[in-house]
Design an enzyme around this catalytic site. Structure first.
Site, PDB file in Angstrom:
ATOM      1  N   GLN A 156       0.819  -1.209   0.000  1.00 53.98           N
ATOM      2  CA  GLN A 156       0.000   0.000   0.000  1.00 53.98           C
ATOM      3  C   GLN A 156       0.856   1.264   0.000  1.00 53.98           C
ATOM      4  O   GLN A 156       0.450   2.299  -0.544  1.00 53.98           O
ATOM      5  CB  GLN A 156      -0.912  -0.004   1.228  1.00 53.98           C
ATOM      6  CG  GLN A 156      -2.130   0.890   1.106  1.00 53.98           C
ATOM      7  CD  GLN A 156      -3.226   0.275   0.255  1.00 53.98           C
ATOM      8  OE1 GLN A 156      -3.501  -0.912   0.343  1.00 53.98           O
ATOM      9  NE2 GLN A 156      -3.858   1.075  -0.583  1.00 53.98           N
ATOM     10  N   LYS A 199      -2.738  -1.042   6.665  1.00 56.38           N
ATOM     11  CA  LYS A 199      -3.737  -2.083   6.406  1.00 56.38           C
ATOM     12  C   LYS A 199      -4.189  -2.649   7.743  1.00 56.38           C
ATOM     13  O   LYS A 199      -3.457  -2.572   8.744  1.00 56.38           O
ATOM     14  CB  LYS A 199      -3.149  -3.202   5.541  1.00 56.38           C
ATOM     15  CG  LYS A 199      -4.185  -3.944   4.701  1.00 56.38           C
ATOM     16  CD  LYS A 199      -4.670  -3.125   3.518  1.00 56.38           C
ATOM     17  CE  LYS A 199      -5.655  -3.907   2.663  1.00 56.38           C
ATOM     18  NZ  LYS A 199      -6.099  -3.138   1.486  1.00 56.38           N
ATOM     19  N   ASP A 218     -12.393  -3.481   2.422  1.00 52.55           N
ATOM     20  CA  ASP A 218     -11.620  -4.476   1.682  1.00 52.55           C
ATOM     21  C   ASP A 218     -12.486  -5.731   1.672  1.00 52.55           C
ATOM     22  O   ASP A 218     -13.702  -5.646   1.866  1.00 52.55           O
ATOM     23  CB  ASP A 218     -10.251  -4.702   2.355  1.00 52.55           C
ATOM     24  CG  ASP A 218      -9.259  -5.432   1.446  1.00 52.55           C
ATOM     25  OD1 ASP A 218      -9.286  -6.668   1.452  1.00 52.55           O
ATOM     26  OD2 ASP A 218      -8.486  -4.781   0.732  1.00 52.55           O
TER      27      ASP A 218
END
Length: 445
Positions: free
Chosen positions: A111, A126, A166
Site C-alpha cells: 500500500q 492495512k 476491503d
C-alpha cells in the site's frame, strides 16, 4: 540483487519467520529497488531500507462479541500502520478467516507504493480481523464492528490513519464502524472512506477499483499499439472489482467471456450477461453456477483456478492473492494473451509474473493497476475536508486521469532504469522514489 537490499531482505526474513506473503512482497520490491540503490549509496548510510520494511507500528487486540444466541466469541483485530512519510496512513480493513499478520504486512507494505503512485498525499497501512462475516446476521455484524471500533478508534483519525473497506468490509460494515467511531470520538469527520453517499461518501467509490484497472490496461495497450476494442477478456472473481471491470471494459468494446467465484467459473462464448451476474451476486447472493439456469449454453466448471484455461486476449485476475501461477501463465501465453492486469492484491505469483515478462506479455502489476480504489478514497477525503460533493462525471474523470498518469509514470521509470515494458519494476521504482525522498528530508524518525 544489490548487496544492501539483499542484506535487508535476509534480515527481514530472519526477524519475521513464518510470514510467506510478507516475504514474497518484500522480495519482489527489494529486487526491483536494487537498481535505484545502486545509484544512491547514501540510502544505506541512513538505513533507509531498514526503516522502509519495518512498520511504524503494529496494533493487535482482541475483539469479543456476542452472537444472536448469546454466545461469546473472540476474534483477533489488527492495524498495521506502515509508513506515513507522504501522508496519513491509508488502507483497507479486511474481515476474513485467512487474515493474519503476514497477509496484513504484505498488504500494508504494498500500500505504501500503491498510494504513492496515485500522486495523492496518503501513506500506507492495512488492518482487519479473522472474523468471518459470511452467514452472520446484520445485528451480529453490527455488534462485531462496534467491538472492533471500540479499540480501533483511539488509533485512527482524519489526519492520522484513514481506513477503508476491503474483503468482507463493504458499505454495511463501514456504516456500523463509522457510526460507532462518531459516538466514541464525539466528532463527525472523514475518518473512514467508502461511506454511503448520504453520510459523506463519494460517487464512483463502488466502481473505482474495477474502472481504474481498465483505464490503466487500456492506456498500457494503446501505448503499445493495441486496442481493447474487440478483444476477448477473462476476469476471475465476481465481486465488486470484477463486476465493474467487466462493466467498463465492455463499454470500451471488449467482450468478457468468463468469470468465477470461489467454487468454479462460467464460460459464455456469446459474452457474459453482467446484469444477471450482478443480480445473482449482489441481490440474490447465489453462487455463479446458477448463471447456467438462465443461460444453458454457458458452461460451468468446478474449480476456479482453471478459469485461465479459457483462451483470451486480456486476463484480469480480480479474486485473491496467488490465484494465477506459472502453469496458468504458460497456458495463457500459449493461447495468445496480449495483456494481463492485476485487479486484486498480488494475484499473480512471482513465477507467473516472470513467465509473462519473458514472453513479452504486457503486465500491469496490482500496486499500479488496482490503485483506483484508494485513489478515489483519497478524493473522498478531499471532498470530506471541503464539505462538498463532486458529480459522478467529475470523480470518474479525475480517476481516469490519475490511472493514465500512473501508467506513464511507471513506463517512464522502467525506461529510465533500462527495463522498458517491465511495469513491475517501473511501479516499484516510481512509488519508491517519492517515499524515499520524503523519508530523507524528514530525518531519522
Amino acid at each position: 540483487m544489490n548487496s544492501y537490499a539483499k542484506r535487508v531482505l535476509d534480515e527481514l526474513i530472519r526477524k519475521n519467520p513464518n510470514e510467506p506473503e510478507f516475504h514474497q512482497a518484500a522480495t519482489e520490491i527489494l529486487e526491483s529497488l536494487s537498481l535505484v540503490i545502486d545509484r544512491h549509496p547514501e540510502y544505506e548510510k541512513v538505513g533507509l531500507l531498514e526503516r522502509l520494511v519495518e512498520p511504524d507500528r503494529i496494533i493487535m487486540f482482541r475483539v469479543p462479541w456476542v452472537d444472536d444466541e448469546g454466545n461469546v466469541h473472540v476474534n483477533k483485530g489488527y492495524r498495521v500502520q506502515f509508513n506515513s512519510a507522504i501522508g496519513p496512513y491509508k488502507g483497507g480493513l479486511r474481515f476474513h478467516p485467512s487474515v493474519n499478520l503476514s497477509i496484513l504486512k504484505f498488504l500494508g507494505f504494498e500500500q505504501i507504493f500503491k498510494n504513492s503512485l496515485t500522486g495523492l498525499p496518503i501513506g500506507g497501512g492495512k488492518g482487519g480481523s479473522d472474523f468471518d462475516p459470511k452467514g452472520k446476521s446484520d445485528n451480529e455484524i453490527m455488534r462485531f464492528c462496534q467491538a472492533f471500533m471500540s479499540e480501533m478508534f483511539r488509533h485512527i483519525g482524519a489526519n492520522t490513519d484513514v481506513p477503508a473497506g476491503d474483503i468482507g468490509v463493504g458499505g454495511r460494515e463501514i456504516g456500523y464502524l463509522f457510526g460507532y467511531y462518531k459516538k466514541l470520538a464525539n466528532e463527525y469527520t472523514g475518518v473512514l472512506t467508502g461511506r454511503g453517499i448520504v453520510y459523506g461518501g463519494s460517487l464512483v467509490r463502488t466502481e473505482a477499483t474495477g474502472y481504474g484497472l481498465v483505464y490503466l490496461v487500456d492506456e498500457m495497450m494503446r501505448c503499445n499499439g493495441h486496442s481493447v476494442k474487440g478483444k476477448k477478456v477473462v476476469i476471475s472473481g465476481s465481486g465488486n472489482v470484477a463486476i465493474y471491470a467487466n462493466q467498463k471494459i465492455t463499454a470500451l468494446g471488449a467482450k468478457v467471456v468468463a468469470m468465477s467465484d470461489s467454487n468454479g467459473y462460467i464460460y459464455h462464448e456469446k459474452g457474459i450477461d453482467l446484469e444477471y451476474i450482478k443480480q445473482l451476486k449482489e441481490v440474490e447472493r447465489k453462487r455463479i453456477k446458477e448463471y447456467t439456469v438462465k443461460y444453458p449454453d454457458a458452461v460451468y466448471t468446478e474449480g476456479c483456478k482453471n478459469i485461465w484455461n479459457v483462451p483470451c486476449d486480456i486476463a484480469l485476475p480480480c479474486a485473491t492473492q496467488n490465484e494465477l501461477d506459472d502453469n496458468a501463465a504458460r497456458t495463457l501465453i500459449a493461447n495468445g494473451v496480449i495483456a494481463v492486469g492485476e485487479g486484486a492484491n498480488m494475484p499473480t505469483t512471482m513465477a507467473a509474473t516472470d513467465e509473462f515478462l519473458k514472453a513479452g506479455v504486457l503486465f500491469a502489476p496490482g500496486k499500479a493497476a488496482n490503485a483506483g480504489g484508494v485513489a478515489t478514497s483519497a478524493l473522498e477525503m478531499a471532498q470530506s475536508s471541503q464539505r462538498i460533493y463532486w458529480s459522478f462525471e467529475e470523480v470518474d474523470s479525475r480517476l481516469r486521469n490519475i490511472m493514465v498518469e500512473i501508467f506513464h509514470n511507471i513506463d517512464k521509470a522502467a525506461k529510465e532504469y533500462g527495463m522498458p515494458n517491465n511495469f513491475v519494476i517501473g511501479a516499484n521504482i516510481a512509488g519508491f522514489e517519492k517515499v524515499s525522498q520524503a523519508m530523507l528530508r524528514q530525518g531519522i524518525v
